[in-house]
Scaffold this motif. Structure first.
Motif, short mmCIF file in Angstrom:
data_model
loop_
_atom_site.label_atom_id
_atom_site.label_comp_id
_atom_site.label_asym_id
_atom_site.label_seq_id
_atom_site.Cartn_x
_atom_site.Cartn_y
_atom_site.Cartn_z
N PHE A 106 0.83 -1.22 0.00
CA PHE A 106 0.00 0.00 0.00
C PHE A 106 0.86 1.27 0.00
N SER A 107 2.16 1.11 0.18
CA SER A 107 3.06 2.26 0.27
C SER A 107 3.37 2.83 -1.11
N SER A 108 3.25 4.14 -1.23
CA SER A 108 3.45 4.78 -2.53
C SER A 108 4.88 4.58 -3.04
N TYR A 109 5.87 4.75 -2.17
CA TYR A 109 7.25 4.59 -2.64
C TYR A 109 7.56 3.13 -2.99
N CYS A 110 6.90 2.20 -2.30
CA CYS A 110 7.10 0.79 -2.66
C CYS A 110 6.50 0.53 -4.04
N MET A 137 17.28 4.56 9.14
CA MET A 137 16.20 5.55 8.93
C MET A 137 14.83 4.87 8.88
N LYS A 138 14.84 3.58 8.63
CA LYS A 138 13.61 2.76 8.56
C LYS A 138 12.63 3.23 7.48
N LYS A 139 13.14 3.94 6.48
CA LYS A 139 12.30 4.29 5.33
C LYS A 139 12.34 3.10 4.38
N PHE A 140 11.25 2.89 3.71
CA PHE A 140 11.19 1.78 2.78
C PHE A 140 10.53 2.23 1.48
N PRO A 141 10.76 1.48 0.39
CA PRO A 141 11.37 0.16 0.30
C PRO A 141 12.90 0.21 0.39
N ILE A 179 19.28 1.67 -1.32
CA ILE A 179 18.31 2.51 -0.61
C ILE A 179 17.94 3.71 -1.47
N GLU A 180 16.71 4.20 -1.28
CA GLU A 180 16.14 5.33 -2.01
C GLU A 180 15.61 4.83 -3.37
N THR A 181 14.33 5.09 -3.57
CA THR A 181 13.64 4.49 -4.72
C THR A 181 14.28 4.84 -6.07
N SER A 182 14.69 6.09 -6.23
CA SER A 182 15.27 6.46 -7.53
C SER A 182 16.58 5.70 -7.77
N PHE A 186 8.23 14.78 -8.88
CA PHE A 186 7.13 14.01 -8.27
C PHE A 186 7.42 13.66 -6.81
N ASP A 187 8.67 13.29 -6.52
CA ASP A 187 8.99 12.95 -5.12
C ASP A 187 8.89 14.18 -4.22
N ASN A 188 9.52 15.28 -4.66
CA ASN A 188 9.65 16.44 -3.77
C ASN A 188 8.41 17.30 -3.69
N GLN A 229 1.93 15.37 -0.16
CA GLN A 229 0.86 14.37 0.02
C GLN A 229 1.08 13.58 1.30
N GLN A 230 2.33 13.19 1.55
CA GLN A 230 2.63 12.45 2.79
C GLN A 230 2.34 13.31 4.02
N LYS A 231 2.63 14.61 3.90
CA LYS A 231 2.38 15.52 5.03
C LYS A 231 0.89 15.47 5.42
N VAL A 240 -1.22 13.04 4.99
CA VAL A 240 -1.54 11.74 5.61
C VAL A 240 -0.96 11.66 7.02
N PHE A 241 0.32 12.01 7.15
CA PHE A 241 0.96 11.89 8.47
C PHE A 241 0.30 12.82 9.49
N ASP A 242 -0.14 13.99 9.03
CA ASP A 242 -0.79 14.91 9.95
C ASP A 242 -2.09 14.31 10.48
#
Ligand SMILES: N[C@@H](CCC(=O)N[C@@H](CS)C(=O)NCC(=O)O)C(=O)O
Length: 219
Positions: A10-14, A50-54, A64-67, A101-103, A109-111, A113-115
């Motif tokens: 369900f993760s966008s970056y994944c 950092m526990k960021k994924f994928p 590490i880092e999708t790009s 798109f990432d920045n 968009q993540q802001k 959701v996280f908020d």
């Protein structure tokens, strides 16, 4: 099999990386990062504090880092669909759009959701307003930038489209893309029709109730 992807469907970056893998039918092992699977979380943390994924593990190498993961796949596991053009100038445009798109779409968009996940008293109204303003500017800019283009950087599907697909998918759920941005809305539909992204969207359907802003009954 040498590739192992630590991810959640369900993760966008994944999804950004899954699109790249599906485009080229690249075999890999999916290591599910379920929120209640402490062992998987510990594995992820050992790979990337950092526990960021994928996160991708390719043999002995952690990527590490999708790009960078997609560039790594292009370099070490190429398939028929080239996601970063060989021509350096064309590649620069692809990388620029990927950063856009990432920045400027995914980050605000993540802001939003996280908020929403925060306790009501700890929410950040100003940050949310700024995120929505950034999305509006991003939609407007993108609408002009992709005029006449099939894909984000031109005629060919690329790394930039891998970034765009989940970014615009969830951005529209979080802060709807106005009908005046017809190019962006049509582009989002083209992305949804792309088999690699359609597959990622379908695989993530069971998790829609988890969307904190309430997943709309569409797409
Ligand atoms: N810049 C990173 C962003 C990755 C990212 O933000 N992933 C989200 C999942 S979509 C995540 O790790 N969220 C968990 C967290 O922020 O703690 C990339 O491109 O890989």
């Amino acid at each position: 099999m040498t590739l192992k992807l630590y991810a959640h469907p369900f993760s966008s970056y994944c999804q950004k990386v899954l699109i790249a893998l599906y485009e080229n039918d690249t075999p890999f092992e999916f290591r599910m990062l379920a929120h209640d699977d402490e062992a998987a979380t510990r594995e992820l943390e050992a790979l990337w504090p950092m526990k960021k994924f994928p996160v991708l593990v390719d043999g002995g190498r952690t990527v590490i880092e999708t790009s960078i993961i997609i560039e790594h796949l292009q370099l070490h596991h190429p398939g028929p669909v080239r996601l970063v053009p060989e021509d350096s100038k064309a590649a620069l445009e692809v990388r620029f759009m990927d950063r856009f798109f990432d920045n400027y779409i995914s980050t605000p968009q993540q802001k939003l959701v996280f908020d929403r996940i925060r306790e009501p008293g700890r929410r950040d109204a100003q940050g949310v307003a700024e995120a929505k303003a950034m999305l509006e500017i991003g939609y407007r800019w993108l609408d002009d930038a992709i005029e006449g283009r099939a894909w984000a950087a031109g005629d060919d599907f690329s790394l930039a489209d891998c970034a765009a697909a989940p970014a615009l998918f969830y951005a529209d759920w979080s802060h709807p893309i106005d009908a005046t941005f017809a190019n962006v809305r049509a582009y989002r539909q083209r992305l949804l029709a792309r088999p690699s992204f359609a597959r990622a969207v379908d695989e993530a359907r069971p998790y829609r109730p988890l969307f904190p802003l309430g997943a709309p009954d569409r797409d």
